[in-house]
Design a protein around this motif. Structure first.
Motif, PDB file in Angstrom:
ATOM      1  N   LEU A  25       0.824  -1.214   0.000  1.00 59.21           N
ATOM      2  CA  LEU A  25       0.000   0.000   0.000  1.00 59.21           C
ATOM      3  C   LEU A  25       0.856   1.262   0.000  1.00 59.21           C
ATOM      4  O   LEU A  25       0.511   2.249  -0.641  1.00 59.21           O
ATOM      5  N   VAL A  26       1.967   1.241   0.717  1.00 59.34           N
ATOM      6  CA  VAL A  26       2.869   2.396   0.681  1.00 59.34           C
ATOM      7  C   VAL A  26       3.396   2.579  -0.736  1.00 59.34           C
ATOM      8  O   VAL A  26       3.471   3.690  -1.246  1.00 59.34           O
ATOM      9  N   ARG A  27       3.732   1.467  -1.384  1.00 59.47           N
ATOM     10  CA  ARG A  27       4.319   1.522  -2.728  1.00 59.47           C
ATOM     11  C   ARG A  27       3.284   1.835  -3.809  1.00 59.47           C
ATOM     12  O   ARG A  27       3.526   2.678  -4.670  1.00 59.47           O
ATOM     13  N   ASP A  28       2.121   1.195  -3.752  1.00 58.73           N
ATOM     14  CA  ASP A  28       1.199   1.254  -4.883  1.00 58.73           C
ATOM     15  C   ASP A  28      -0.167   1.867  -4.567  1.00 58.73           C
ATOM     16  O   ASP A  28      -0.991   2.009  -5.466  1.00 58.73           O
ATOM     17  N   ASP A  66      10.599   6.520  -1.075  1.00 57.38           N
ATOM     18  CA  ASP A  66       9.874   7.096  -2.215  1.00 57.38           C
ATOM     19  C   ASP A  66       8.741   8.005  -1.742  1.00 57.38           C
ATOM     20  O   ASP A  66       8.444   9.019  -2.376  1.00 57.38           O
ATOM     21  N   LEU A  67       8.137   7.652  -0.630  1.00 62.57           N
ATOM     22  CA  LEU A  67       7.083   8.495  -0.059  1.00 62.57           C
ATOM     23  C   LEU A  67       7.661   9.834   0.407  1.00 62.57           C
ATOM     24  O   LEU A  67       7.006  10.868   0.287  1.00 62.57           O
ATOM     25  N   LEU A  68       8.891   9.812   0.916  1.00 62.94           N
ATOM     26  CA  LEU A  68       9.555  11.073   1.250  1.00 62.94           C
ATOM     27  C   LEU A  68       9.745  11.923   0.003  1.00 62.94           C
ATOM     28  O   LEU A  68       9.606  13.133   0.031  1.00 62.94           O
ATOM     29  N   ARG A  69      10.104  11.273  -1.084  1.00 65.12           N
ATOM     30  CA  ARG A  69      10.414  11.978  -2.326  1.00 65.12           C
ATOM     31  C   ARG A  69       9.158  12.547  -2.983  1.00 65.12           C
ATOM     32  O   ARG A  69       9.174  13.670  -3.475  1.00 65.12           O
ATOM     33  N   HIS A  70       8.072  11.775  -3.002  1.00 61.92           N
ATOM     34  CA  HIS A  70       6.905  12.164  -3.806  1.00 61.92           C
ATOM     35  C   HIS A  70       5.597  12.278  -3.031  1.00 61.92           C
ATOM     36  O   HIS A  70       4.587  12.647  -3.612  1.00 61.92           O
TER      37      HIS A  70
END
Length: 189
Positions: A25-28, A66-70
């Motif tokens: 869920l974090v990823r997609d 990636d969540l930090l980035r986007h």
């Protein structure tokens, strides 16, 4: 968060296979799903070394970075604290560094929400306490600010004072006129 109930609840969620779907869920997932999944991973990793290792083993570090980035601000807040909790385990620290989290954590530290800034400071402090192994990675992040990284009111941020960076270059010196220096009394007019 159910996982805040203690280590028994944290272990039960992990043994029931709850970590992998949260990582997915974090990823997609949507922004909201990613935010809540990051919050759940944060709770599962809190003071639970086995879950910290399991989250990393399930591939949870990269999606959090990636969540930090986007990700939106609310999701970044949970991702930074999840990474801070994961950084408590020495085996996760290299993975956090490898994924490129250091510059992003400094970025959040400078411009995120107050809570995200505090969590990023905690993550960076845990990585610096890991010893000299990761100082080179911190230096490569090329963050040259010292005092601006520390908010006087932020808890736990004082550990960042331990970070050392190369000092800024000295200011340019005044140019000396070689002819004036060579002639006693100065340059003729």
């Amino acid at each position: 968060c159910l996982a805040y109930g203690g280590s028994k609840q944290q272990a039960a969620i992990a043994s029931a296979g709850g970590i992998r779907p949260l990582v997915e869920l974090v990823r997609d997932g949507s922004d909201m799903q990613a935010k809540y999944a990051a919050a759940a991973l944060r709770c599962l990793a809190y003071r639970h070394p086995a879950n910290q290792v399991a989250i990393s083993r399930e591939g949870g570090v990269q999606p959090l970075v990636d969540l930090l980035r986007h990700g939106p601000d609310a999701a970044q807040r949970h991702a930074t604290l999840a990474l801070a909790n994961l950084a408590s385990d020495a085996s996760n620290q290299a993975e956090i560094i490898r994924t490129g989290a250091i510059p992003l954590l400094f970025e959040v530290r400078r411009g995120g929400t107050a809570a995200a800034q505090e969590h990023a400071a905690l993550a960076l402090a845990k990585l610096t306490k890991a010893g000299g192994r990761y100082e080179a990675a911190l230096m490569r992040a090329r963050v040259r600010q010292r005092s601006t990284l520390i908010d006087p009111g932020a808890r736990r941020s004082a550990a960042l004072v331990q970070l050392t960076y190369p000092p800024p270059p000295p200011p340019p010196r005044a140019r000396i006129d070689p002819l004036a220096a060579a002639i006693p009394g100065g340059r003729p007019t």
